[in-house]
Design a protein around this motif. Structure first.
Motif, mmCIF file in Angstrom:
data_model
loop_
_atom_site.group_PDB
_atom_site.id
_atom_site.type_symbol
_atom_site.label_atom_id
_atom_site.label_comp_id
_atom_site.label_asym_id
_atom_site.label_seq_id
_atom_site.Cartn_x
_atom_site.Cartn_y
_atom_site.Cartn_z
ATOM 1 N N PRO A 288 75.492 -19.307 99.876
ATOM 2 C CA PRO A 288 74.086 -19.235 99.462
ATOM 3 C C PRO A 288 73.941 -19.258 97.944
ATOM 4 C CG PRO A 288 74.876 -17.069 100.108
ATOM 5 C CD PRO A 288 75.985 -18.031 100.430
ATOM 6 N N ASP A 289 72.750 -19.571 97.484
ATOM 7 C CA ASP A 289 72.473 -19.495 96.051
ATOM 8 C C ASP A 289 72.819 -18.105 95.538
ATOM 9 O OD1 ASP A 289 71.541 -22.061 96.140
ATOM 10 O OD2 ASP A 289 69.610 -21.620 95.219
ATOM 11 N N GLY A 290 73.364 -18.063 94.340
ATOM 12 C CA GLY A 290 73.734 -16.791 93.742
ATOM 13 C C GLY A 290 75.178 -16.400 93.975
ATOM 14 N N SER A 291 75.865 -17.109 94.888
ATOM 15 C CA SER A 291 77.270 -16.816 95.177
ATOM 16 C C SER A 291 78.150 -17.905 94.557
ATOM 17 C CB SER A 291 77.516 -16.762 96.686
ATOM 18 O OG SER A 291 76.766 -15.727 97.279
ATOM 19 N N PRO A 292 79.284 -17.537 93.962
ATOM 20 C CA PRO A 292 80.157 -18.553 93.378
ATOM 21 C C PRO A 292 80.822 -19.410 94.446
ATOM 22 C CG PRO A 292 81.182 -16.385 93.266
ATOM 23 C CD PRO A 292 79.787 -16.168 93.757
ATOM 24 N N GLY A 293 80.978 -20.662 94.142
ATOM 25 C CA GLY A 293 81.644 -21.577 95.065
ATOM 26 C C GLY A 293 82.029 -22.860 94.354
ATOM 27 N N MET A 294 82.743 -23.727 95.065
ATOM 28 C CA MET A 294 83.190 -25.001 94.491
ATOM 29 C C MET A 294 82.093 -26.044 94.622
ATOM 30 S SD MET A 294 86.504 -27.372 95.454
ATOM 31 C CE MET A 294 85.962 -27.668 97.139
ATOM 32 N N LEU A 295 81.838 -26.740 93.533
ATOM 33 C CA LEU A 295 80.823 -27.786 93.519
ATOM 34 C C LEU A 295 81.365 -29.054 94.178
ATOM 35 C CD1 LEU A 295 77.967 -28.568 92.495
ATOM 36 C CD2 LEU A 295 79.078 -29.388 90.405
ATOM 37 N N VAL A 296 80.576 -29.594 95.107
ATOM 38 C CA VAL A 296 80.911 -30.839 95.807
ATOM 39 C C VAL A 296 79.756 -31.809 95.591
ATOM 40 C CG1 VAL A 296 81.315 -31.892 98.065
ATOM 41 C CG2 VAL A 296 82.351 -29.681 97.513
ATOM 42 N N LEU A 297 80.054 -33.029 95.171
ATOM 43 C CA LEU A 297 79.012 -33.977 94.764
ATOM 44 C C LEU A 297 79.096 -35.278 95.548
ATOM 45 C CD1 LEU A 297 79.314 -33.561 90.886
ATOM 46 C CD2 LEU A 297 77.533 -32.606 92.354
#
Length: 441
Positions: A288-297
């Motif tokens: 969810p927004d606000g939690s760190p994670g890996m960006l996938v584009l």
């Protein structure tokens, strides 16, 4: 600047204030067109779709994209080996390739990326939108202090500056004294550099007896490293230059991706240009927004080498609420926090080099350059890290006090044990491109 006002009154500015419903509708329609295109034109994705039983016509919502696997750097490298020189990801005719750039080789051997004429024009429009949002206008003088040979950044931003009608000086990332003299002699008002190079030039200028705060530079755009999103690094640069500092984010595969506006409240994702997911780097589930994670584009309109669900390896925190300046595209708060493969786990605490940088650069008297050393002496019998070594430069005269202060702050703020080694100011290597902070032995 009025929110939504464009540098050329094009739709690319109006999209920045779309409602979330408008953004979602645009992205779904663009994704449907793009997946149909890559299924038809890209050998790599045609084979991948077939292997996973996916058809582009099956995409009814953006969540359907999760039926496809991630594309990793190793997949792209393999596609080039399968069909040299351009690779199986190429989706245009070779004769339609207009530009070829190469990666810096940070995470693997250097690889190329191709653009068609349409890709280059689109790229320049988005980058120009970045600069316009930061106040760049006709009459400004912009010095580009990143590499031009082989790499992607210098040429891209130079074209965007020209599109806005400002003067551009393609200086590259060497010859520090000449860089400084050019800035002062030609009334440079804005520039682009890595955070490390901007900090390095401030040191060189001081040694030359020149005060960069007396220059005409008002805006500094930094990228290529996480530092631009860190309060301590930003403060150092802004204090030594007397100019506002803006972070930006992109990579050779997705150039450009996100930028800070004058509000300086996070990197604004170009959501009309890319579709962004943020996933748990271990489970690959959406966070969810606000939690760190890996960006996938995923590209929304790339012609030459379109990529679907590209795993960037970069750790970010997304905020989809409108920004303080009224822009509605989602933002990456705090910029890029680090790379998933750079994360250190110390007694259960996840630590990125950027967190150490934040502490180092928040202490007056400690230099801007530092290194993090990881070796077997810091591991317990099971092989897990129990601490880190930090090597930092300090000014003469108060080394003992600064060593104790840095050790205390790392422990108090980051909850990890650090052995701090103090070295003479100027003894660590200076980064002209991307700084390498972690040394593993």
């Amino acid at each position: 600047m009025l929110v939504g006002q464009a540098f050329s009154d094009t739709v690319w500015s109006a999209c920045e204030v779309w409602s979330r419903d408008q953004i979602d509708a645009f992205q779904l329609a663009a994704m449907q067109r793009q997946l149909a295109y890559v299924q038809e034109k890209s050998v790599h994705y045609r084979q991948q779709f077939k292997a996973t039983g996916f058809d582009a016509r099956d995409l009814k919502s953006l969540s359907d994209l999760r039926k496809l696997p991630l594309t990793w750097k190793r997949d792209y490298v393999r596609s080039m080996e399968n069909s040299p020189p351009w690779g199986d990801c190429l989706a245009c005719a070779p004769e339609d390739i207009l530009r070829v750039n190469f990666s810096s080789g940070t995470t693997s051997r250097p690889v190329h990326m191709c653009w068609t004429e349409k890709d280059v024009e689109r790229w320049a429009d988005v980058f120009a939108r970045y600069l316009y949002s930061q106040g760049l206008r006709k009459g400004d003088v912009f010095q580009v202090m990143v590499g031009f040979a082989w790499f992607v950044g210098g040429l891209a931003i130079s074209q965007a500056v020209q599109r806005l009608g400002a003067a551009v000086i393609p200086a590259g990332n060497g010859d520090s004294e000449r860089q400084i003299n050019t800035i002062l002699d030609y009334g440079v008002t804005a520039l682009f550099a890595t955070p490390s190079f901007a900090a390095h030039l401030a040191e060189v200028a001081a040694g030359m007896g020149k005060d960069l705060r007396q220059s005409k530079v008002q805006n500094i755009l930094v990228g290529g490293e996480p530092g631009g999103g860190l309060a301590g690094t930003r403060a150092r640069i802004e204090q030594t230059w007397g100019a506002r500092t803006y972070d930006c984010y992109g990579m050779i595969e997705f150039q450009p991706t996100a930028w800070e506006t004058q509000a300086q409240n996070g990197l604004v994702i170009a959501e009309d240009f890319v579709y962004a997911e943020v996933l748990d780097p271990q489970t690959l589930d959406a966070v969810p927004d606000g939690s760190p994670g890996m960006l996938v584009l995923t590209h929304l309109d790339k012609e030459a080498c379109p990529l679907v669900r590209w795993a960037t390896g970069d750790i970010v925190v997304r905020d989809s609420r409108p920004g303080d300046d009224g822009r509605t595209f989602a933002r990456l708060v705090g910029g890029v926090r680090g790379r998933a493969d750079d994360m250190l786990v110390i007694r259960g605490v996840n630590l990125f080099p950027s967190a150490i940088e934040e502490v180092v650069r928040s202490i007056p008297g400690v230099g801007v350059e530092f290194q993090i050393k990881v070796d077997d002496s810091l591991k317990d019998p099971a092989g897990f890290l129990t601490g880190i070594k930090v090597i930092a430069e300090v000014e003469a005269g108060n080394a003992f006090e600064l060593q104790a202060e840095l050790t205390r702050r790392i422990k108090d703020q980051l909850l990890v044990r650090a052995e701090v080694e103090i070295v003479v100011f100027g003894s660590l290597p200076r980064a002209m491109h991307k700084a390498k902070r972690v040394v593993k032995t």
